[in-house]
Write a protein that holds these residues in place. Sequence first.
Motif, PDB file in Angstrom:
ATOM      1  N   ASP A   7      -9.049 -50.299 -85.439  1.00 51.93           N
ATOM      2  CA  ASP A   7     -10.200 -50.802 -84.681  1.00 51.93           C
ATOM      3  C   ASP A   7     -10.677 -52.141 -85.193  1.00 51.93           C
ATOM      4  OD1 ASP A   7     -10.831 -48.507 -82.869  1.00 51.93           O
ATOM      5  OD2 ASP A   7     -10.956 -47.465 -84.779  1.00 51.93           O
ATOM      6  N   GLY A   8     -10.619 -52.356 -86.492  1.00 53.24           N
ATOM      7  CA  GLY A   8     -11.073 -53.604 -87.076  1.00 53.24           C
ATOM      8  C   GLY A   8      -9.912 -54.381 -87.655  1.00 53.24           C
ATOM      9  N   LEU A   9      -9.849 -55.677 -87.364  1.00 49.39           N
ATOM     10  CA  LEU A   9      -8.797 -56.547 -87.902  1.00 49.39           C
ATOM     11  C   LEU A   9      -9.377 -57.937 -88.062  1.00 49.39           C
ATOM     12  CD1 LEU A   9      -5.758 -57.169 -88.566  1.00 49.39           C
ATOM     13  CD2 LEU A   9      -5.501 -57.724 -86.134  1.00 49.39           C
ATOM     14  N   THR A  10      -9.336 -58.479 -89.267  1.00 46.87           N
ATOM     15  CA  THR A  10      -9.759 -59.856 -89.489  1.00 46.87           C
ATOM     16  C   THR A  10      -8.983 -60.457 -90.644  1.00 46.87           C
ATOM     17  OG1 THR A  10     -11.709 -61.281 -89.590  1.00 46.87           O
ATOM     18  CG2 THR A  10     -11.615 -59.498 -91.182  1.00 46.87           C
ATOM     19  N   ALA A  11      -9.008 -61.767 -90.721  1.00 42.78           N
ATOM     20  CA  ALA A  11      -8.321 -62.482 -91.797  1.00 42.78           C
ATOM     21  C   ALA A  11      -9.270 -62.726 -92.958  1.00 42.78           C
ATOM     22  CB  ALA A  11      -7.780 -63.812 -91.281  1.00 42.78           C
ATOM     23  N   ASP A  12      -8.726 -62.674 -94.152  1.00 43.30           N
ATOM     24  CA  ASP A  12      -9.421 -63.042 -95.388  1.00 43.30           C
ATOM     25  C   ASP A  12      -8.588 -64.142 -96.031  1.00 43.30           C
ATOM     26  OD1 ASP A  12     -10.803 -63.219 -97.751  1.00 43.30           O
ATOM     27  OD2 ASP A  12     -10.254 -61.223 -98.496  1.00 43.30           O
ATOM     28  N   PRO A  13      -8.689 -65.379 -95.510  1.00 38.18           N
ATOM     29  CA  PRO A  13      -7.791 -66.453 -95.956  1.00 38.18           C
ATOM     30  C   PRO A  13      -7.867 -66.745 -97.440  1.00 38.18           C
ATOM     31  CG  PRO A  13      -8.975 -67.085 -93.959  1.00 38.18           C
ATOM     32  CD  PRO A  13      -9.616 -65.837 -94.460  1.00 38.18           C
ATOM     33  N   GLU A  14      -9.040 -66.563 -98.045  1.00 40.57           N
ATOM     34  CA  GLU A  14      -9.180 -66.866 -99.466  1.00 40.57           C
ATOM     35  C   GLU A  14      -8.223 -66.041-100.311  1.00 40.57           C
ATOM     36  OE1 GLU A  14     -12.657 -67.034-102.929  1.00 40.57           O
ATOM     37  OE2 GLU A  14     -13.182 -66.613-100.846  1.00 40.57           O
ATOM     38  N   HIS A  15      -7.958 -64.810 -99.873  1.00 38.52           N
ATOM     39  CA  HIS A  15      -7.034 -63.926-100.590  1.00 38.52           C
ATOM     40  C   HIS A  15      -5.709 -63.758 -99.843  1.00 38.52           C
ATOM     41  CE1 HIS A  15     -11.087 -62.732-102.033  1.00 38.52           C
ATOM     42  NE2 HIS A  15     -10.461 -62.718-103.196  1.00 38.52           N
ATOM     43  N   HIS A  16      -5.503 -64.555 -98.811  1.00 35.69           N
ATOM     44  CA  HIS A  16      -4.301 -64.538 -97.987  1.00 35.69           C
ATOM     45  C   HIS A  16      -3.915 -63.099 -97.616  1.00 35.69           C
ATOM     46  CE1 HIS A  16      -0.979 -66.523 -96.054  1.00 35.69           C
ATOM     47  NE2 HIS A  16      -0.164 -65.616 -96.519  1.00 35.69           N
ATOM     48  N   ARG A  17      -4.831 -62.435 -96.942  1.00 40.57           N
ATOM     49  CA  ARG A  17      -4.587 -61.065 -96.519  1.00 40.57           C
ATOM     50  C   ARG A  17      -5.373 -60.778 -95.244  1.00 40.57           C
ATOM     51  NH1 ARG A  17      -8.257 -58.079-101.261  1.00 40.57           N
ATOM     52  NH2 ARG A  17     -10.274 -58.928-100.545  1.00 40.57           N
ATOM     53  N   LEU A  18      -4.932 -59.743 -94.551  1.00 42.33           N
ATOM     54  CA  LEU A  18      -5.666 -59.206 -93.419  1.00 42.33           C
ATOM     55  C   LEU A  18      -6.448 -57.985 -93.877  1.00 42.33           C
ATOM     56  CD1 LEU A  18      -2.822 -59.315 -90.734  1.00 42.33           C
ATOM     57  CD2 LEU A  18      -4.557 -61.064 -91.187  1.00 42.33           C
ATOM     58  N   LEU A  19      -7.588 -57.753 -93.247  1.00 43.01           N
ATOM     59  CA  LEU A  19      -8.414 -56.585 -93.526  1.00 43.01           C
ATOM     60  C   LEU A  19      -8.420 -55.706 -92.282  1.00 43.01           C
ATOM     61  CD1 LEU A  19     -11.458 -58.411 -95.188  1.00 43.01           C
ATOM     62  CD2 LEU A  19      -9.403 -57.521 -96.304  1.00 43.01           C
ATOM     63  N   LEU A  20      -8.203 -54.406 -92.475  1.00 43.08           N
ATOM     64  CA  LEU A  20      -8.077 -53.488 -91.349  1.00 43.08           C
ATOM     65  C   LEU A  20      -8.944 -52.255 -91.563  1.00 43.08           C
ATOM     66  CD1 LEU A  20      -4.989 -54.548 -92.266  1.00 43.08           C
ATOM     67  CD2 LEU A  20      -4.348 -53.311 -90.220  1.00 43.08           C
ATOM     68  N   THR A  21      -9.524 -51.746 -90.472  1.00 44.16           N
ATOM     69  CA  THR A  21     -10.126 -50.421 -90.482  1.00 44.16           C
ATOM     70  C   THR A  21      -9.424 -49.568 -89.440  1.00 44.16           C
ATOM     71  OG1 THR A  21     -11.826 -50.845 -88.794  1.00 44.16           O
ATOM     72  CG2 THR A  21     -12.369 -51.422 -91.087  1.00 44.16           C
ATOM     73  N   ALA A  22      -9.388 -48.269 -89.681  1.00 49.08           N
ATOM     74  CA  ALA A  22      -8.737 -47.353 -88.745  1.00 49.08           C
ATOM     75  C   ALA A  22      -9.675 -46.223 -88.385  1.00 49.08           C
ATOM     76  CB  ALA A  22      -7.452 -46.780 -89.354  1.00 49.08           C
TER      77      ALA A  22
END
Length: 368
Positions: A115-130
Motif C-alpha cells: 500500500d505504501g511505497l516511497t523513495a528514501d534517496p539519502e539511504h538509496h532505498r525504497l520504503l514499503l508498507t504492506a
Amino acid sequence: MPVTPNKLKRTSMVLVGAAVAASTIASMALPASAADESESHAAPGGYTVKSFSPVGNESAPDDITRMGNSVYVSFQNGVGPLGEPSATGITASTVQQFSLDGKPGKSWQVTGKVDGLTADPEHHRLLLTANEDGNSSFSTLNPDQAKPLATYTYSGLTHGGGTDAVSVVNGKILVSASAPVDASGPAAYSVALEGTTAKLTPLFSDNATAKAANGPQTGKETTLALTDPDSNTLVPAAAPRFKDSFMLDAQGDQQLIFASNPGNGKQTLQVLSVAQPLDDTVFAAHSNQTLLVTDPKDNKVFSVTGPFKAGQAVSTVVPDAGPAYLANLDLSTGALAPIKELAAIHPKGLMFTDGAEDNSKDGKSAGE
C-alpha cells in the motif's frame, strides 16, 4: 478493516528475483480513451500524455515513486487488504522499476498488498508498507544490493489496523495509521528502524485538536474524529499554503490534516475540509514538472506534461458514485476543479517529478 490491537501478525516479504522484459513505451493524447495508444502529441489545454504498461501479468498499479533516474510502481495484483490471496490465488504484489521513458527494469515480488511505497534517496532505498487493514509490516528495498529486501516487524502499533502511505519528512519516516478500531488511537506514526523491528511512535491522534483551515469555523479549534487515514505527503515550500507541512489525507472523512513541525514540540495541526473523498494529493515544487499517474482501471502508468504551476495541488478524487478523476485542489477553500482535458485517466497514485536526475531528499508521491 480492524484487527485486534497489539496482535500484529508478521507478514513475510519474499524476494522472487528480478524480471527484465522488453516493452515499448506508448504515447497518446487525451481526452481520447486512455487505452488508445498513438504517437505523442499535444492534447487540449497544452497537455501531452504518454503511457507505459506492465511488463508481465501485474495488475492494479497503486503507489508510484522516483529514485534517481528510475520510477518504481507497486502493482497490487488483486491481493486483499489483510494480505488475502487474490481470486486467482496470487499472494504477492509486484514492485516494478521503469526508466523515465518507460523502459522496464528489475521487478520484485513482495508478499501481501503493498500500500505504501516511497523513495528514501539519502539511504538509496525504497520504503514499503504492506496490508492496510491489518497483518501489516514494513520493508526496505535497495535495488542495487544482492539481497535488496529487508523486512521489519512493527512494535507499538496500537490503533488496531494496518499501515498505508509512507513519506520521508526532514529525515523522519512517517506512515499513515489506516483502518483504526476507534477514534482515539494514532492517525500517523513516525518509524525508527532498529534491527529487525520498525518501532512506531504516535505522531498525532485521530481525535487530536486542530484549527479549521476553511469553512465557517475557520481559525477556530476543532476536535478531529478521523476514521480513515490514508495517503500522505510533504507540502513543498512553493505551495501557497501549508508550506513544508506533513499532509495526511483522511479519505472517508473528506479532510486533509496538515502538521507543521511534525514530530517535535512545536507541532501544530490544521484541517482542510473537501467536498469529495480524495486519494492521493500531490504538489508541484516548481513549474513545468511532469505528473506521473497510476491507473488501475486501464492497468497503466501515465506521464503527463502540461501547464502545471509551482505550488499547484492535484488530487485523485474518488467519489462515492462514479469513476475517479483528476482535479485541481484549492488550498484556500478546499474546492476541487476537475481537469477535463485528463478525464480519460482513472487515477490512483500520483507524483510530480522532473525529467532530469532526481537528487531530492524526499522521493514521496503521496501515497503516496
